[in-house]
Design a protein around this motif. Structure first.
Motif, PDB file in Angstrom:
ATOM      1  N   THR A  54     -15.127 -20.265   4.618  1.00 13.11           N
ATOM      2  CA  THR A  54     -14.682 -19.569   3.493  1.00 13.11           C
ATOM      3  C   THR A  54     -13.193 -19.413   3.322  1.00 13.11           C
ATOM      4  OG1 THR A  54     -14.939 -17.328   4.200  1.00 13.11           O
ATOM      5  CG2 THR A  54     -16.757 -18.524   2.867  1.00 13.11           C
ATOM      6  N   VAL A  55     -12.241 -19.459   2.295  1.00 16.75           N
ATOM      7  CA  VAL A  55     -10.960 -19.337   2.140  1.00 16.75           C
ATOM      8  C   VAL A  55     -10.618 -18.215   1.212  1.00 16.75           C
ATOM      9  CG1 VAL A  55      -8.754 -20.395   1.684  1.00 16.75           C
ATOM     10  CG2 VAL A  55     -10.407 -21.551   2.824  1.00 16.75           C
ATOM     11  N   ASN A  56     -10.384 -17.042   1.542  1.00 18.65           N
ATOM     12  CA  ASN A  56      -9.718 -15.853   0.612  1.00 18.65           C
ATOM     13  C   ASN A  56      -8.492 -15.314   0.885  1.00 18.65           C
ATOM     14  OD1 ASN A  56     -12.586 -15.870  -0.814  1.00 18.65           O
ATOM     15  ND2 ASN A  56     -13.328 -15.433   1.186  1.00 18.65           N
ATOM     16  N   THR A  57      -7.966 -14.575   0.121  1.00 20.94           N
ATOM     17  CA  THR A  57      -6.705 -13.817   0.110  1.00 20.94           C
ATOM     18  C   THR A  57      -7.011 -12.367  -0.437  1.00 20.94           C
ATOM     19  OG1 THR A  57      -5.794 -14.549  -1.757  1.00 20.94           O
ATOM     20  CG2 THR A  57      -5.100 -15.929   0.088  1.00 20.94           C
ATOM     21  N   ILE A  58      -6.320 -11.692   0.322  1.00 25.85           N
ATOM     22  CA  ILE A  58      -6.181 -10.171  -0.141  1.00 25.85           C
ATOM     23  C   ILE A  58      -4.938  -9.725  -0.741  1.00 25.85           C
ATOM     24  CG2 ILE A  58      -6.390  -7.732   0.968  1.00 25.85           C
ATOM     25  CD1 ILE A  58      -8.509  -8.633   2.931  1.00 25.85           C
ATOM     26  N   ALA A  59      -4.778  -9.174  -2.024  1.00 24.78           N
ATOM     27  CA  ALA A  59      -3.508  -8.821  -2.595  1.00 24.78           C
ATOM     28  C   ALA A  59      -3.464  -7.552  -2.352  1.00 24.78           C
ATOM     29  CB  ALA A  59      -3.436  -9.489  -3.833  1.00 24.78           C
ATOM     30  N   PRO A  60      -2.823  -6.714  -1.355  1.00 24.61           N
ATOM     31  CA  PRO A  60      -2.956  -5.149  -1.397  1.00 24.61           C
ATOM     32  C   PRO A  60      -1.724  -4.787  -2.296  1.00 24.61           C
ATOM     33  CG  PRO A  60      -1.434  -5.992   0.413  1.00 24.61           C
ATOM     34  CD  PRO A  60      -2.310  -7.503  -0.196  1.00 24.61           C
ATOM     35  N   GLY A  61      -2.113  -3.526  -2.754  1.00 25.79           N
ATOM     36  CA  GLY A  61      -0.856  -2.681  -3.614  1.00 25.79           C
ATOM     37  C   GLY A  61       0.184  -2.353  -2.623  1.00 25.79           C
ATOM     38  N   PRO A  62       0.923  -1.453  -3.194  1.00 21.88           N
ATOM     39  CA  PRO A  62       1.831  -0.946  -2.295  1.00 21.88           C
ATOM     40  C   PRO A  62       1.237  -0.148  -0.997  1.00 21.88           C
ATOM     41  CG  PRO A  62       2.173   0.255  -4.451  1.00 21.88           C
ATOM     42  CD  PRO A  62       0.977  -1.038  -4.284  1.00 21.88           C
ATOM     43  N   ILE A  63       1.456  -0.389   0.018  1.00 21.96           N
ATOM     44  CA  ILE A  63       0.902   0.427   1.520  1.00 21.96           C
ATOM     45  C   ILE A  63       1.821   0.865   2.212  1.00 21.96           C
ATOM     46  CG2 ILE A  63      -0.444  -0.162   3.316  1.00 21.96           C
ATOM     47  CD1 ILE A  63      -1.857  -1.124   0.992  1.00 21.96           C
ATOM     48  N   ASP A  64       1.557   2.425   2.497  1.00 23.24           N
ATOM     49  CA  ASP A  64       2.302   3.219   3.104  1.00 23.24           C
ATOM     50  C   ASP A  64       2.423   2.611   4.729  1.00 23.24           C
ATOM     51  OD1 ASP A  64       3.609   5.228   4.517  1.00 23.24           O
ATOM     52  OD2 ASP A  64       1.717   6.860   4.114  1.00 23.24           O
ATOM     53  N   THR A  65       3.478   1.826   4.790  1.00 24.32           N
ATOM     54  CA  THR A  65       3.765   1.228   6.083  1.00 24.32           C
ATOM     55  C   THR A  65       5.224   1.132   6.121  1.00 24.32           C
ATOM     56  OG1 THR A  65       4.083  -1.003   5.323  1.00 24.32           O
ATOM     57  CG2 THR A  65       2.041  -0.331   6.325  1.00 24.32           C
ATOM     58  N   PRO A  66       5.934   1.125   7.571  1.00 25.49           N
ATOM     59  CA  PRO A  66       7.582   1.115   7.741  1.00 25.49           C
ATOM     60  C   PRO A  66       8.031  -0.171   6.697  1.00 25.49           C
ATOM     61  CG  PRO A  66       6.341   1.467   9.637  1.00 25.49           C
ATOM     62  CD  PRO A  66       5.062   1.177   8.923  1.00 25.49           C
ATOM     63  N   PHE A  67       7.372  -1.442   6.777  1.00 26.01           N
ATOM     64  CA  PHE A  67       7.737  -2.169   6.031  1.00 26.01           C
ATOM     65  C   PHE A  67       8.079  -1.987   4.519  1.00 26.01           C
ATOM     66  CE2 PHE A  67       6.808  -6.368   3.209  1.00 26.01           C
ATOM     67  CZ  PHE A  67       7.621  -7.020   3.708  1.00 26.01           C
ATOM     68  N   PHE A  68       7.192  -1.258   3.970  1.00 28.92           N
ATOM     69  CA  PHE A  68       7.269  -0.954   2.420  1.00 28.92           C
ATOM     70  C   PHE A  68       8.546  -0.130   2.518  1.00 28.92           C
ATOM     71  CE2 PHE A  68       6.527   2.548  -0.639  1.00 28.92           C
ATOM     72  CZ  PHE A  68       6.389   1.737  -1.837  1.00 28.92           C
ATOM     73  N   TYR A  69       8.900   1.046   3.373  1.00 27.41           N
ATOM     74  CA  TYR A  69       9.818   1.919   2.788  1.00 27.41           C
ATOM     75  C   TYR A  69      11.313   1.178   3.182  1.00 27.41           C
ATOM     76  CZ  TYR A  69       6.463   5.472   2.642  1.00 27.41           C
ATOM     77  OH  TYR A  69       5.248   6.332   2.372  1.00 27.41           O
ATOM     78  N   GLY A  70      11.397   0.188   3.898  1.00 27.37           N
ATOM     79  CA  GLY A  70      12.517  -0.489   4.146  1.00 27.37           C
ATOM     80  C   GLY A  70      13.253  -0.783   2.978  1.00 27.37           C
ATOM     81  N   GLN A  71      12.813  -1.235   1.634  1.00 29.08           N
ATOM     82  CA  GLN A  71      13.330  -1.472   0.492  1.00 29.08           C
ATOM     83  C   GLN A  71      13.006  -0.508  -0.638  1.00 29.08           C
ATOM     84  OE1 GLN A  71      11.068  -5.188   0.940  1.00 29.08           O
ATOM     85  NE2 GLN A  71       9.236  -4.164   0.156  1.00 29.08           N
ATOM     86  N   GLU A  72      12.429   0.574  -0.262  1.00 31.46           N
ATOM     87  CA  GLU A  72      12.199   1.549  -1.434  1.00 31.46           C
ATOM     88  C   GLU A  72      12.929   2.676  -1.203  1.00 31.46           C
ATOM     89  OE1 GLU A  72      10.562   0.404  -4.084  1.00 31.46           O
ATOM     90  OE2 GLU A  72       9.788  -1.249  -3.039  1.00 31.46           O
ATOM     91  N   THR A  73      13.143   3.398  -2.612  1.00 37.08           N
ATOM     92  CA  THR A  73      13.687   4.658  -2.558  1.00 37.08           C
ATOM     93  C   THR A  73      12.845   5.659  -2.851  1.00 37.08           C
ATOM     94  OG1 THR A  73      13.801   4.399  -5.003  1.00 37.08           O
ATOM     95  CG2 THR A  73      16.005   3.754  -3.779  1.00 37.08           C
ATOM     96  N   LYS A  74      13.042   6.833  -2.673  1.00 36.49           N
ATOM     97  CA  LYS A  74      12.036   8.092  -3.014  1.00 36.49           C
ATOM     98  C   LYS A  74      11.574   7.883  -4.304  1.00 36.49           C
ATOM     99  CE  LYS A  74      13.820  11.659   0.116  1.00 36.49           C
ATOM    100  NZ  LYS A  74      14.480  12.875   0.445  1.00 36.49           N
ATOM    101  N   GLU A  75      12.332   7.615  -5.450  1.00 29.62           N
ATOM    102  CA  GLU A  75      11.916   7.586  -6.601  1.00 29.62           C
ATOM    103  C   GLU A  75      11.040   6.400  -6.886  1.00 29.62           C
ATOM    104  OE1 GLU A  75      15.390   9.777  -6.312  1.00 29.62           O
ATOM    105  OE2 GLU A  75      15.067   7.557  -5.836  1.00 29.62           O
ATOM    106  N   SER A  76      11.322   5.169  -6.198  1.00 32.80           N
ATOM    107  CA  SER A  76      10.229   4.108  -6.522  1.00 32.80           C
ATOM    108  C   SER A  76       8.990   4.485  -5.601  1.00 32.80           C
ATOM    109  CB  SER A  76      10.938   2.663  -6.069  1.00 32.80           C
ATOM    110  OG  SER A  76      11.373   2.790  -4.577  1.00 32.80           O
ATOM    111  N   THR A  77       9.212   4.888  -4.770  1.00 34.36           N
ATOM    112  CA  THR A  77       7.844   5.284  -3.915  1.00 34.36           C
ATOM    113  C   THR A  77       7.062   6.297  -4.651  1.00 34.36           C
ATOM    114  OG1 THR A  77       9.053   5.118  -1.717  1.00 34.36           O
ATOM    115  CG2 THR A  77       6.837   6.454  -1.843  1.00 34.36           C
ATOM    116  N   ALA A  78       7.599   7.210  -5.327  1.00 29.36           N
ATOM    117  CA  ALA A  78       6.958   8.089  -6.285  1.00 29.36           C
ATOM    118  C   ALA A  78       6.225   7.407  -7.393  1.00 29.36           C
ATOM    119  CB  ALA A  78       7.754   9.236  -6.734  1.00 29.36           C
ATOM    120  N   LEU A  79       6.899   6.513  -7.892  1.00 26.85           N
ATOM    121  CA  LEU A  79       6.531   5.729  -8.977  1.00 26.85           C
ATOM    122  C   LEU A  79       5.140   4.740  -8.732  1.00 26.85           C
ATOM    123  CD1 LEU A  79       6.724   4.366 -11.962  1.00 26.85           C
ATOM    124  CD2 LEU A  79       8.216   2.619 -10.848  1.00 26.85           C
ATOM    125  N   PHE A  80       5.287   4.374  -7.418  1.00 28.71           N
ATOM    126  CA  PHE A  80       4.180   3.341  -7.018  1.00 28.71           C
ATOM    127  C   PHE A  80       3.200   4.123  -6.846  1.00 28.71           C
ATOM    128  CE2 PHE A  80       7.222  -0.128  -5.880  1.00 28.71           C
ATOM    129  CZ  PHE A  80       6.825  -1.048  -6.653  1.00 28.71           C
TER     130      PHE A  80
END
Length: 82
Positions: free
Chosen positions: A12-38
């Motif tokens: 089988t071949v599937n993909t997972i499309a996660p939303g914004p996930i609380d990881t160090p990778f996420f925070y490297g590009q986001e501001t406090k405001e954008s994090t609160a929005l997500f």
């Protein structure tokens, strides 16, 4: 296309499309405001956690999911409703 090609071999071949996930990778590009929005976009008013994704990965990797193939599974707390 890969699911069609590999399906006859029981693969089988599937993909997972996660939303914004609380990881160090996420925070490297986001501001406090954008994090609160997500966070506010999810039905739980929070960012996702890796623990939210793991059960879906376990399911699509299990023999119980042999009929689930060629799918993108959105695990995003309702950020993208389909």
């Amino acid at each position: 296309a890969l699911a069609k090609e590999a399906g006859s071999r029981g693969i089988t071949v599937n993909t997972i499309a996660p939303g914004p996930i609380d990881t160090p990778f996420f925070y490297g590009q986001e501001t406090k405001e954008s994090t609160a929005l997500f966070a506010s976009l999810s039905v739980a008013n929070r960012l996702g956690d890796v623990k939210d994704i793991v059960p879906v990965v376990e399911f699509i990797a299990s023999p119980d999911s042999q009929w689930v193939t060629a799918q993108t599974i959105f695990v995003n707390g309702g950020v993208t409703a389909r």
